[in-house]
Motif scaffolding. Structure first.
Motif, PDB file in Angstrom:
ATOM      1  N   GLN A 199       0.888  -1.166   0.000  1.00  0.00           N
ATOM      2  CA  GLN A 199       0.000   0.000   0.000  1.00  0.00           C
ATOM      3  C   GLN A 199       0.920   1.209   0.000  1.00  0.00           C
ATOM      4  OE1 GLN A 199      -3.898  -1.815   0.477  1.00  0.00           O
ATOM      5  NE2 GLN A 199      -3.422   0.345   0.271  1.00  0.00           N
ATOM      6  N   GLY A 255       0.828   4.215   0.087  1.00  0.00           N
ATOM      7  CA  GLY A 255       0.247   5.508   0.453  1.00  0.00           C
ATOM      8  C   GLY A 255      -1.009   5.854  -0.328  1.00  0.00           C
ATOM      9  N   LYS A 256      -1.230   5.140  -1.403  1.00  0.00           N
ATOM     10  CA  LYS A 256      -2.444   5.371  -2.182  1.00  0.00           C
ATOM     11  C   LYS A 256      -3.516   4.383  -1.728  1.00  0.00           C
ATOM     12  CE  LYS A 256      -0.203   8.091  -5.203  1.00  0.00           C
ATOM     13  NZ  LYS A 256       0.901   8.241  -4.232  1.00  0.00           N
ATOM     14  N   ASN A 257      -4.724   4.607  -2.163  1.00  0.00           N
ATOM     15  CA  ASN A 257      -5.779   3.651  -1.849  1.00  0.00           C
ATOM     16  C   ASN A 257      -5.894   2.622  -2.963  1.00  0.00           C
ATOM     17  OD1 ASN A 257      -6.722   4.616   0.652  1.00  0.00           O
ATOM     18  ND2 ASN A 257      -7.627   6.336  -0.446  1.00  0.00           N
ATOM     19  N   LEU A 267      11.880   2.863  -2.058  1.00  0.00           N
ATOM     20  CA  LEU A 267      12.088   4.295  -1.919  1.00  0.00           C
ATOM     21  C   LEU A 267      11.206   4.955  -2.967  1.00  0.00           C
ATOM     22  CD1 LEU A 267      13.569   6.963  -1.207  1.00  0.00           C
ATOM     23  CD2 LEU A 267      15.362   6.267  -2.795  1.00  0.00           C
ATOM     24  N   THR A 277       9.365  11.591  -4.209  1.00  0.00           N
ATOM     25  CA  THR A 277       8.263  12.509  -3.891  1.00  0.00           C
ATOM     26  C   THR A 277       7.984  13.473  -5.041  1.00  0.00           C
ATOM     27  OG1 THR A 277       9.876  13.870  -2.723  1.00  0.00           O
ATOM     28  CG2 THR A 277       8.504  12.426  -1.391  1.00  0.00           C
ATOM     29  N   SER A 309       7.312  -3.808   6.318  1.00  0.00           N
ATOM     30  CA  SER A 309       7.180  -2.930   5.164  1.00  0.00           C
ATOM     31  C   SER A 309       7.918  -1.642   5.494  1.00  0.00           C
ATOM     32  CB  SER A 309       5.698  -2.637   4.911  1.00  0.00           C
ATOM     33  OG  SER A 309       5.566  -1.445   4.172  1.00  0.00           O
ATOM     34  N   LEU A 310       8.960  -1.352   4.717  1.00  0.00           N
ATOM     35  CA  LEU A 310       9.700  -0.103   4.928  1.00  0.00           C
ATOM     36  C   LEU A 310       9.647   0.697   3.647  1.00  0.00           C
ATOM     37  CD1 LEU A 310      11.626   1.840   6.386  1.00  0.00           C
ATOM     38  CD2 LEU A 310      13.520   0.425   5.603  1.00  0.00           C
ATOM     39  N   ILE A 311       9.151   1.903   3.752  1.00  0.00           N
ATOM     40  CA  ILE A 311       9.097   2.784   2.592  1.00  0.00           C
ATOM     41  C   ILE A 311       9.775   4.096   2.934  1.00  0.00           C
ATOM     42  CG2 ILE A 311       7.605   3.939   0.918  1.00  0.00           C
ATOM     43  CD1 ILE A 311       5.424   1.898   1.661  1.00  0.00           C
ATOM     44  N   LEU A 312      10.744   4.480   2.121  1.00  0.00           N
ATOM     45  CA  LEU A 312      11.407   5.774   2.301  1.00  0.00           C
ATOM     46  C   LEU A 312      10.820   6.734   1.275  1.00  0.00           C
ATOM     47  CD1 LEU A 312      15.174   4.697   2.640  1.00  0.00           C
ATOM     48  CD2 LEU A 312      13.412   4.828   4.403  1.00  0.00           C
ATOM     49  N   TYR A 313      10.660   7.986   1.673  1.00  0.00           N
ATOM     50  CA  TYR A 313      10.148   9.003   0.754  1.00  0.00           C
ATOM     51  C   TYR A 313      11.188  10.097   0.624  1.00  0.00           C
ATOM     52  CZ  TYR A 313       5.646   6.791   1.644  1.00  0.00           C
ATOM     53  OH  TYR A 313       4.618   5.887   1.753  1.00  0.00           O
TER      54      TYR A 313
END
Lengths: 154, 154
Positions: A81, A83-85, A101, A104, A136-140
């Motif tokens: 996921q 960040g979006k639906n 990653l 942005t 779950s690791l997400i870098l922005y």
DNA sequence: CTCGGTGCAAAGCTTTTGCATCCGC
DNA sequence: GCGGATGCAAAAGCTTTGCACCGAG
């Protein structure tokens, strides 16, 4: 490109999973598995549905959703996921564990590996007394390269 | 319980953000900020909307969504997607950076801090030439305590 | 033959959008 | 007063559900 034996292996794993759970081995389920392992990168439900329709394979969205759940259960597919639906999926058998990653500027998704995440998982698991199974690791961030392709498409 | 001066500080930050972006300082925007900082833990849009309606405050969902976006922009609120198709929010000013561990038995969300995540952010940022601004780390696991409250409510 | 699985379409939920009205500036 | 912001409701988009039919075991 997926090696033939990879496809055979994941089919066997899926078949074993279905047998364990007393679920039926329907042709649709295996067709969806094959389609997923023939694709590269991330995809969403609609893209998978459309690509099967394009091949004149008769499937319904409901079955795609159902089968994806099963494949996530037996770790052959990973669900994200970002960040979006809109759920994004990715085949996961035989691929190195990696995280993401997200740019942005243009929302492009990049992959990276860092073994230290495993340490964090272990430490936190011990500390809170949890058996941590996955993460779950997400870098922005934004690209610092001048003339980065991301800036151009932003 | 939020200290009065915390509320004053976040209001000032929000006000400055609105001025910078040439946006209007409407009473609705500040009312939503106050409501958020009076709550503990995570909440979703509907819960926030209902709690304001319960206080007979006249707001629309559209304004709640709009204002939450603004508050996320200026880092007063953090948005999470815990694998569900329902965005969760959390006030973030004056609180220690933390990440989340979700119990796979009962979906309860636990918090933890680990400074090593910062190192990973730095390393990966340098490696891929990205200026990493923030991250989302979620661990998934089951509680290993016998008679854990999570098992009971599962 | 049984009953779980499928296809299709409708319903459900969260989020976005359109538009008339309102009010900050 | 102008133009952005709001409230309301309708619309949009992803996912789930209901139901009749199909086919795996």
């Amino acid at each position: 490109m997926v090696a033939e034996d990879t496809l055979e292996e994941v089919k066997k794993i899926f078949q074993a999973h279905l047998e364990t759970k007393n679920l039926r081995k329907t042709p649709e389920r295996f067709a969806i598995l094959e389609e997923i392992y023939s694709k590269e990168g991330h995809f969403d439900v609609e893209a998978l549905y459309v690509s099967m329709k394009d091949k004149n394979y008769r499937v319904s969205r409901a079955t795609v959703y159902n089968t994806l759940d099963l494949l996530v259960d037996c770790d052959l597919v990973t669900k994200h996921q970002f960040g979006k639906n809109l759920a994004q999926f990715e085949k996961s058998y035989g691929f190195r564990q990696h995280d993401h990653l997200i740019c942005t500027d243009c929302n492009k998704v990049h992959e990276f590996c860092d073994p230290r995440i495993q340490n964090i998982q272990n430490t936190v698991g011990q500390l809170l007394q949890f058996n941590v199974l996955h993460h779950s690791l997400i870098l922005y961030g934004s690209c610092t390269k001048k003339n980065c392709e991301n800036k151009l498409s932003a």
